[in-house]
Scaffold this motif. Structure first.
Motif: not given
Length: 280
Positions: A245-249, A205-207, A261-262, A42-44
């Motif tokens: 950051k990924l989790q909160m996005a 890309h979707d956690l 979260r944002r 997972v990643g951007e």
């Protein structure tokens, strides 16, 4: 402990230049995949997830390191050997419509990999495959354009299952689908895994999606794994700032929680230098 079915060791992929110079897409990536396990990358966008999958499939050159299947090196092998490996390592791509030949009926699509590997015409297996992915038997004579996006992805999954593979690389298989269809495809993948013991390398890309399907998660940032661990640990207690950051996005249904979260994510971005990276 049993030997991992797939092992990636210090993998590097570079494009352009000479003698290993040029653009580094993947750098020093290592992980193992066990039989019947789902490991998610997972990643951007641009983090290198798909390139890793392509390197395993032989569609991208391995500049350094190695990819091993059941203890045998399969990176940069000749085409004849790669065709044999293809029986055991299959792929489901992101867009089912572009990955299915629009001029072929479903039956021909499912039979094609059997013919390509010399496994016989296999037309008696078509009904089994359609049943495995929850499509009616009369689907065999229809064309991809006659199906919905979710149904087309089921056809793509059936094609990947045709050779009874040991590993399936799922490259963003649900990102082009609506939320309801996503859930159905994820349930289908888990059901198939329970019945066959196939291992998934799930790229997304979707956690939120990978939290649902994974046994373990590897988080990539700029071509390197910054954190890898059990899915529950990554989801509930991520250690690396990039993972947090990924989790909160990831979107949540509650607008108040989403705003919170944002705000936390913006604070993290302000506090953590973007150049801080580490490999676990």
């Amino acid at each position: 402990m049993a030997e991992p079915v797939l092992k990636v060791d210090n993998l590097a992929v570079r494009y352009g230049g000479r003698r290993g110079t040029g653009s580094t897409v993947i750098d020093d990536v290592s992980f193992e995949l066990n039989t019947g396990e789902t490991l998610s990358l997972v990643g951007e966008s641009g983090s290198g997830k798909t390139t890793i999958g392509r390197a395993i499939l032989g569609l991208a050159p391995v500049t350094a390191g190695s990819v091993c299947f059941r203890g045998e090196v399969i990176s940069n092998i000749p085409r004849a050997r790669r065709r044999k490996v293809a029986r055991d390592i299959q792929v489901v791509f992101q867009d089912p419509y572009s990955s299915l030949n629009p001029s072929m009926a479903v039956e021909d699509i499912l039979v094609e990999p059997l013919l390509a590997t010399g496994s016989g015409d296999g037309r008696t297996r078509v009904r089994e495959l359609l049943d495995a992915v929850g499509l009616p038997a009369d689907s065999r004579g229809r064309y991809p354009r006659e199906f919905s996006g979710g149904q087309r992805q089921r056809i793509a999954i059936a094609r990947a299952l045709a050779l009874d593979p040991t590993v399936i690389i799922c490259d963003e298989p649900t990102s082009a689908l609506d939320v309801t269809t996503q859930a159905r495809v994820l349930t289908l993948l888990k059901d198939i895994q329970r019945e066959t013991g196939v291992a998934y390398l799930f790229i997304s890309h979707d956690l939120g999606v990978v939290n649902e399907i994974s046994d373990r998660i590897a988080v990539l940032d700029q071509g390197r794994i910054v954190e890898i661990g059990k899915a529950h640990d990554i989801a509930t207690n991520p250690e690396h700032p990039y993972t947090r950051k990924l989790q909160m996005a990831a979107p949540v249904a509650d607008p108040k929680k989403q705003r919170l979260r944002r705000a936390k994510r913006l604070n993290l971005m302000a506090e953590e230098p973007s150049s801080t990276k580490s490999t676990t």
